[in-house]
Design an enzyme around this catalytic site. Structure first.
Site, PDB file in Angstrom:
ATOM      1  NE  ARG A 139     -62.446   4.288 -45.148  1.00  0.00           N
ATOM      2  CZ  ARG A 139     -61.799   3.130 -45.190  1.00  0.00           C
ATOM      3  NH1 ARG A 139     -61.615   2.521 -46.365  1.00  0.00           N
ATOM      4  NH2 ARG A 139     -61.348   2.572 -44.087  1.00  0.00           N
TER       5      ARG A 139
ATOM      6  CE1 TYR B  64     -56.254  -0.618 -39.221  1.00  0.00           C
ATOM      7  CE2 TYR B  64     -56.051   0.569 -37.144  1.00  0.00           C
ATOM      8  CZ  TYR B  64     -56.702   0.351 -38.345  1.00  0.00           C
ATOM      9  OH  TYR B  64     -57.808   1.101 -38.672  1.00  0.00           O
TER      10      TYR B  64
ATOM     11  CG  ASN C  25     -59.626   5.730 -43.622  1.00  0.00           C
ATOM     12  OD1 ASN C  25     -59.712   5.541 -42.407  1.00  0.00           O
ATOM     13  ND2 ASN C  25     -59.012   4.896 -44.434  1.00  0.00           N
TER      14      ASN C  25
ATOM     15  CG  HIS D 261     -61.490  -1.394 -39.390  1.00  0.00           C
ATOM     16  ND1 HIS D 261     -60.399  -1.751 -40.152  1.00  0.00           N
ATOM     17  CD2 HIS D 261     -62.061  -2.557 -38.978  1.00  0.00           C
ATOM     18  CE1 HIS D 261     -60.306  -3.074 -40.184  1.00  0.00           C
ATOM     19  NE2 HIS D 261     -61.296  -3.579 -39.471  1.00  0.00           N
TER      20      HIS D 261
ATOM     21  CD  GLU E  98     -60.575  -6.817 -38.619  1.00  0.00           C
ATOM     22  OE1 GLU E  98     -59.562  -6.584 -39.305  1.00  0.00           O
ATOM     23  OE2 GLU E  98     -61.710  -6.398 -38.929  1.00  0.00           O
TER      24      GLU E  98
ATOM     25  CB  THR F  73     -57.907   2.748 -48.376  1.00  0.00           C
ATOM     26  OG1 THR F  73     -58.205   1.349 -48.388  1.00  0.00           O
ATOM     27  CG2 THR F  73     -57.094   3.076 -47.134  1.00  0.00           C
TER      28      THR F  73
ATOM     29  CE  LYS G  52     -60.045   3.513 -39.574  1.00  0.00           C
ATOM     30  NZ  LYS G  52     -59.005   3.664 -40.626  1.00  0.00           N
TER      31      LYS G  52
ATOM     32  CG  PHE H   3     -49.544   3.594 -42.990  1.00  0.00           C
ATOM     33  CD1 PHE H   3     -50.434   2.807 -42.270  1.00  0.00           C
ATOM     34  CD2 PHE H   3     -49.248   3.208 -44.295  1.00  0.00           C
ATOM     35  CE1 PHE H   3     -51.017   1.677 -42.815  1.00  0.00           C
ATOM     36  CE2 PHE H   3     -49.827   2.067 -44.856  1.00  0.00           C
ATOM     37  CZ  PHE H   3     -50.708   1.293 -44.097  1.00  0.00           C
TER      38      PHE H   3
ATOM     39  NE  ARG I  35     -62.927  -3.604 -47.222  1.00  0.00           N
ATOM     40  CZ  ARG I  35     -61.719  -3.154 -46.878  1.00  0.00           C
ATOM     41  NH1 ARG I  35     -61.455  -2.818 -45.623  1.00  0.00           N
ATOM     42  NH2 ARG I  35     -60.782  -3.026 -47.777  1.00  0.00           N
TER      43      ARG I  35
HETATM   44  P1  IDP Z   1     -58.797  -0.186 -45.238  1.00  0.00           P
HETATM   45  O1  IDP Z   1     -59.096   0.542 -43.946  1.00  0.00           O
HETATM   46  O2  IDP Z   1     -59.538   0.432 -46.401  1.00  0.00           O
HETATM   47  O3  IDP Z   1     -58.965  -1.663 -45.144  1.00  0.00           O
HETATM   48  P2  IDP Z   1     -55.916  -0.706 -45.209  1.00  0.00           P
HETATM   49  O4  IDP Z   1     -55.070  -0.754 -46.425  1.00  0.00           O
HETATM   50  O5  IDP Z   1     -56.223  -1.986 -44.519  1.00  0.00           O
HETATM   51  O6  IDP Z   1     -57.247   0.099 -45.586  1.00  0.00           O
HETATM   52  O7  IDP Z   1     -55.193   0.277 -44.194  1.00  0.00           O
HETATM   53  C1  IDP Z   1     -55.644   0.347 -42.853  1.00  0.00           C
HETATM   54  C2  IDP Z   1     -55.695   1.791 -42.444  1.00  0.00           C
HETATM   55  O8  IDP Z   1     -54.390   2.326 -42.441  1.00  0.00           O
HETATM   56  C3  IDP Z   1     -56.472   2.707 -43.385  1.00  0.00           C
HETATM   57  O9  IDP Z   1     -57.864   2.699 -43.156  1.00  0.00           O
HETATM   58  C4  IDP Z   1     -55.878   4.056 -43.078  1.00  0.00           C
HETATM   59  O10 IDP Z   1     -56.427   4.587 -41.869  1.00  0.00           O
HETATM   60  C5  IDP Z   1     -54.425   3.688 -42.814  1.00  0.00           C
HETATM   61  N1  IDP Z   1     -53.610   3.851 -44.021  1.00  0.00           N
HETATM   62  C6  IDP Z   1     -53.516   3.024 -45.076  1.00  0.00           C
HETATM   63  N2  IDP Z   1     -52.671   3.484 -46.001  1.00  0.00           N
HETATM   64  C7  IDP Z   1     -52.194   4.638 -45.502  1.00  0.00           C
HETATM   65  C8  IDP Z   1     -51.250   5.598 -45.986  1.00  0.00           C
HETATM   66  O11 IDP Z   1     -50.699   5.492 -47.074  1.00  0.00           O
HETATM   67  N3  IDP Z   1     -51.024   6.678 -45.179  1.00  0.00           N
HETATM   68  C9  IDP Z   1     -51.625   6.844 -43.969  1.00  0.00           C
HETATM   69  N4  IDP Z   1     -52.504   5.963 -43.484  1.00  0.00           N
HETATM   70  C10 IDP Z   1     -52.790   4.883 -44.241  1.00  0.00           C
HETATM   71 MG    MG Z   2     -57.885  -3.092 -44.075  1.00  0.00          MG
END
Ligand code: IDP
Ligand code: MG
Length: 149
Positions: free
Chosen positions: A102, A49, A112, A115, A126, A91, A9, A57, A85
């Site tokens: 991370r 997304y 973070n 992706h 994707e 996350t 990212k 968010f 993963r």
């Molecule tokens: P992942 O990237 O670990 O798969 P997901 O739940 O799919 O996590 O969420 C996608 C992305 O959305 C996360 O990597 C993060 O950048 C963002 N995200 C998820 N939850 C939050 C939150 O509570 N606040 C801000 N950003 C979030």
């Molecule tokens: Mg995800």
């Protein structure tokens, strides 16, 4: 052979972590089959997304991911989707295990770093969203016999 989609990212790019992150997947033994450096369009980010469209968010996430260049990649290998993963970690970087990308390199859920596709179906969609078939390279690394019995 299994493939997954990974993207460094804008925070990972700005922080100079591209080499560190690619190194982890390379030295693990996975094979890079697609790589591009781009500033994602609004449309691409929203599609990528889409599953989070209703989340609070979402707008901030799309704004962030379109704010700067990302390194989009396809990696190949047995079990690469789940293994990547695991290597990426939870996350929220604050609770992600040390040893993960991370867990080692981040502190905030909205920054973070990377992706990674979460399942075979999402990996397939994707990869198709970010890459054309002809942008993926089929090749046989010379290392293969030293990585597989
Ligand atoms: P992942 O990237 O670990 O798969 P997901 O739940 O799919 O996590 O969420 C996608 C992305 O959305 C996360 O990597 C993060 O950048 C963002 N995200 C998820 N939850 C939050 C939150 O509570 N606040 C801000 N950003 C979030
Ligand atoms: Mg995800």
């Amino acid at each position: 052979m299994e493939r997954t989609f990974l993207a460094i990212k804008p925070d990972g790019v700005q922080r100079g972590l591209v080499g560190e992150i690619i190194r982890r997947f390379e030295t693990k033994g996975f094979t890079l089959v697609g790589l591009k450096f781009l500033k994602p369009s609004q449309e691409l980010a929203e599609q990528h997304y889409a599953v989070h469209r209703q989340r609070p968010f979402f707008a901030g996430l799309v704004e962030f991911i379109t704010s700067g260049p990302v390194v989009a990649m396809v990696w190949e290998g047995d079990g690469v989707i789940a293994a990547a993963r695991k290597m990426i970690g939870a996350t929220n970087p604050l609770t992600a295990e040390p040893g993960t990308i991370r867990g080692d390199l981040g502190i905030n859920i909205g920054r973070n770093i990377i992706h990674g596709s979460d399942a075979p179906e999402t990996a397939k969609s994707e990869i198709g969203l970010w890459f054309k078939e002809e942008e993926l390279v089929n090749w046989q690394p010379h290392l293969t016999p030293w990585l597989h019995e």
